[in-house]
Design an enzyme around this catalytic site. Structure first.
Site, PDB file in Angstrom:
ATOM      1  N   ASP A 275       0.867  -1.180   0.000  1.00 57.10           N
ATOM      2  CA  ASP A 275       0.000   0.000   0.000  1.00 57.10           C
ATOM      3  C   ASP A 275       0.908   1.235   0.000  1.00 57.10           C
ATOM      4  O   ASP A 275       1.370   1.693   1.041  1.00 57.10           O
ATOM      5  CB  ASP A 275      -0.903  -0.022   1.232  1.00 57.10           C
ATOM      6  CG  ASP A 275      -1.894   1.128   1.261  1.00 57.10           C
ATOM      7  OD1 ASP A 275      -1.671   2.138   0.552  1.00 57.10           O
ATOM      8  OD2 ASP A 275      -2.897   1.030   1.990  1.00 57.10           O
TER       9      ASP A 275
ATOM     10  N   GLU B  25       1.229   2.563  13.142  1.00 54.88           N
ATOM     11  CA  GLU B  25       0.217   2.482  12.093  1.00 54.88           C
ATOM     12  C   GLU B  25      -0.905   1.638  12.664  1.00 54.88           C
ATOM     13  O   GLU B  25      -0.919   0.425  12.553  1.00 54.88           O
ATOM     14  CB  GLU B  25       0.813   1.864  10.822  1.00 54.88           C
ATOM     15  CG  GLU B  25      -0.051   2.062   9.589  1.00 54.88           C
ATOM     16  CD  GLU B  25      -1.167   1.056   9.483  1.00 54.88           C
ATOM     17  OE1 GLU B  25      -2.205   1.234  10.176  1.00 54.88           O
ATOM     18  OE2 GLU B  25      -1.015   0.088   8.726  1.00 54.88           O
TER      19      GLU B  25
ATOM     20  N   GLU C 125     -10.757  -2.365  15.322  1.00 51.93           N
ATOM     21  CA  GLU C 125      -9.666  -3.101  15.990  1.00 51.93           C
ATOM     22  C   GLU C 125      -9.166  -2.419  17.256  1.00 51.93           C
ATOM     23  O   GLU C 125      -8.479  -3.042  18.056  1.00 51.93           O
ATOM     24  CB  GLU C 125      -8.471  -3.355  15.057  1.00 51.93           C
ATOM     25  CG  GLU C 125      -8.796  -4.266  13.902  1.00 51.93           C
ATOM     26  CD  GLU C 125      -7.580  -4.589  13.053  1.00 51.93           C
ATOM     27  OE1 GLU C 125      -7.581  -5.663  12.426  1.00 51.93           O
ATOM     28  OE2 GLU C 125      -6.639  -3.792  13.019  1.00 51.93           O
TER      29      GLU C 125
ATOM     30  N   HIS D 152      -5.385   0.037   1.200  1.00 48.80           N
ATOM     31  CA  HIS D 152      -5.932  -1.259   1.625  1.00 48.80           C
ATOM     32  C   HIS D 152      -7.105  -1.097   2.586  1.00 48.80           C
ATOM     33  O   HIS D 152      -7.831  -2.055   2.857  1.00 48.80           O
ATOM     34  CB  HIS D 152      -4.833  -2.136   2.244  1.00 48.80           C
ATOM     35  CG  HIS D 152      -4.450  -1.767   3.635  1.00 48.80           C
ATOM     36  ND1 HIS D 152      -3.638  -0.696   3.925  1.00 48.80           N
ATOM     37  CD2 HIS D 152      -4.762  -2.328   4.835  1.00 48.80           C
ATOM     38  CE1 HIS D 152      -3.463  -0.615   5.220  1.00 48.80           C
ATOM     39  NE2 HIS D 152      -4.126  -1.604   5.803  1.00 48.80           N
TER      40      HIS D 152
END
Length: 515
Positions: free
Chosen positions: A220, A313, A322, A463
């Site tokens: 990405d 990240e 998440e 992504h």
């Protein structure tokens, strides 16, 4: 980072006997140098017996004494060979910090060392029998080893089958819990992720042990090059600083930071990818700058009191899926120096209206008649699942609106759950069939050369794509009018890494589960 969603499970080999036979045939010609003297022996078993009989060093007992796993055992063997550690010193080693704890001892001291080609579990089995020159004894030994190998393979297959069955049951249970969750209650406990036990969080970290997800993220370019450009164009921020990389994966951000001038980089990850990251760091001769630690940031200790910069990240679908930001905020509050910096430092979540009647028909109206059968009940199951996809820019029918701005230097975990009113200014007379959500990332604070990237439909693909919330029934809209709405974002109380998102569009309410 996007969650791994693949269903492929590597098949276990049915040729254990052939593999073991091949290993045994090859083992007839091996030689094993003793760890503690110049003698060379004919097998691992003989070597272990020799160390015990002639040097008083019981290798399996040492493994048990120091509670060594496979990596600890490898480090010990390499340390002894590298340093010519004496039997006396070895026996006097305490249970405190072990002299072979350094990752440098993962590198074999002896090429193709047979002692490193056996795992800890097999070690005690090897010592249970000794080789005899008699043919009958050799046959007996081979049969015993083959039986042991078959037993281990059988246990592994059974454990994998149980794990897959449990995972399927958990998925069904989670779906049921999500669809019956009451989202009208207040925010969940502020430390939900920090309070998870390691076994409760295992599935999340296991997903990041798959190499394909790291390949996808590295490829990405928008994501990876934005982090690289931010660090390389602002080296004055990193020069001589101590940097913490939370969720380091393959270590790419840590290496960017090291190249940007960081004095020390501490990279933390709980998934198995950390072992590959160690090799990557060594391959690039950055081991003197980068220290890698396996574990959850909430549970480990760092080799420093404070860090100057935190990079991570952490972004998921719709930014917050998440809940990895929770871990970054924990690290910020626990380890960041008073004038320290967190990057990225600012993030936006935006919404826009979508008008795509064809796609709505394909995914929702489709269930009205499937091969002449009514399946309308499926709509209730399909609609709550957001669709993560690349949206065609021409299907966006409103101006975007930012519904949340997050300052990573000051936001609290509880503020990541929220309710916001919004209004979408319509730009085309058509039907609103969905709401799309996406995010923007900024590297701004103290940066002479600012960097940002967006996951909007009209920007270069990432992504993360976009998150599309389909409406049960399309809403007619006209150019220039305002479409009112309200969004509520909560963590799922049964799974704090999942999100429950409730949208109220023109009085029509629907709860979606992003999991």
């Amino acid at each position: 980072m996007a969650a791994y969603t693949g269903d492929d499970v590597p098949a276990l080999s049915d040729s254990d006997e052939e593999q073991w036979q091949s290993m045994e045939e090859g083992s007839e010609h091996i030689t094993v140098p003793c760890l503690l003297c110049d003698r060379t022996l004919a097998s691992v078993s003989e070597t272990v017996q020799h160390c015990k009989a002639d040097h008083g060093v019981d290798i399996p007992a040492l493994v048990q004494k120091h509670r060594l796993d496979d990596y600890g055992y490898i480090k010990m063997i390499n340390y002894i060979r590298n340093t010519k550690f004496s039997a006396e010193s070895l026996l006097l080693t305490s249970n405190g910090p072990l002299p072979w704890d350094s990752d440098e001892y993962l590198k074999p001291a002896l090429a193709d060392d047979p002692l490193l080609q056996i795992d800890v579990e097999e070690l005690s089995e090897v010592t249970a029998v000794t080789l005899s020159p008699a043919a009958d004894d050799q046959v007996s030994l081979l049969l015993q080893r083959a039986t042991q190998a078959e037993d281990r393979a059988q246990r592994a297959e059974e454990a994998l089958a149980r794990a897959m069955d449990d995972l399927h049951k958990l998925k069904l249970l989670a779906q049921g819990l999500v669809l019956n969750t009451d989202t009208s209650r207040g925010p969940s406990r502020s430390g939900a992720i920090a309070e998870l036990r390691e076994d409760e969080d295992e599935a999340y970290f296991s997903s990041y042990g798959h190499y394909s997800i790291h390949e996808e993220m590295l490829k990405d370019k928008v994501r990876t090059e934005s982090y690289r450009d931010f660090m390389y164009r602002n080296m004055d921020i990193f020069k001589g600083k101590v940097v913490l990389d939370v969720g380091c994966g393959t270590g790419i951000l840590s290496m960017f930071a090291a190249k940007a001038g960081a004095r020390k980089v501490i990279a933390v990850d709980q998934s198995e990818i950390i072992y590959q990251a160690m090799d990557i760091v060594r391959s690039n001769k950055l081991e003197d700058t980068i220290t890698l630690i396996k574990g959850r940031i909430e549970e480990i200790g760092l080799p420093v009191e404070k860090v100057d910069i935190i990079i991570s990240e952490w972004m998921g679908y719709f930014l917050l899926f998440e809940s990895m930001l929770d871990s970054v905020l924990y690290a910020r509050d626990r380890y960041l120096a008073e004038d320290g910096l967190v990057y990225p430092d600012r993030c936006n979540i935006s919404l826009a209206a979508v008008g795509d009647t064809q796609k709505h028909s394909d995914r929702i109206a489709f269930w009205d008649a499937v091969y002449d059968f009514k399946m309308t009940c499926m709509k209730k199951a399909v609609i709550p699942e957001p669709v993560v996809e690349m949206l065609k820019p021409e299907t966006v029918i409103s101006e975007p609106v930012v519904i949340r701005t997050i300052d990573c230097g000051s936001v609290t975990v509880s503020e990541l759950e929220f309710t916001e009113d919004f209004s979408l200014k319509i730009t085309a007379s058509t039907f609103c069939t969905a709401i799309v959500g996406y995010f923007d990332i900024f590297f701004d604070k103290s940066c002479g050369n600012k960097v940002m990237f967006s996951t909007a439909p009209d920007c270069t693909k990432t992504h993360w794509k976009q998150t599309v919330f389909l409406l049960e029934s399309p809403i007619p809209v006209k150019t220039g009018e305002e479409l009112p709405g309200q969004i509520t974002v909560h963590k799922n109380r049964k799974d704090p890494r999942a999100l429950l998102i409730t949208l109220d569009i023109a009085g029509r309410k629907q709860t979606y589960s992003l999991q």
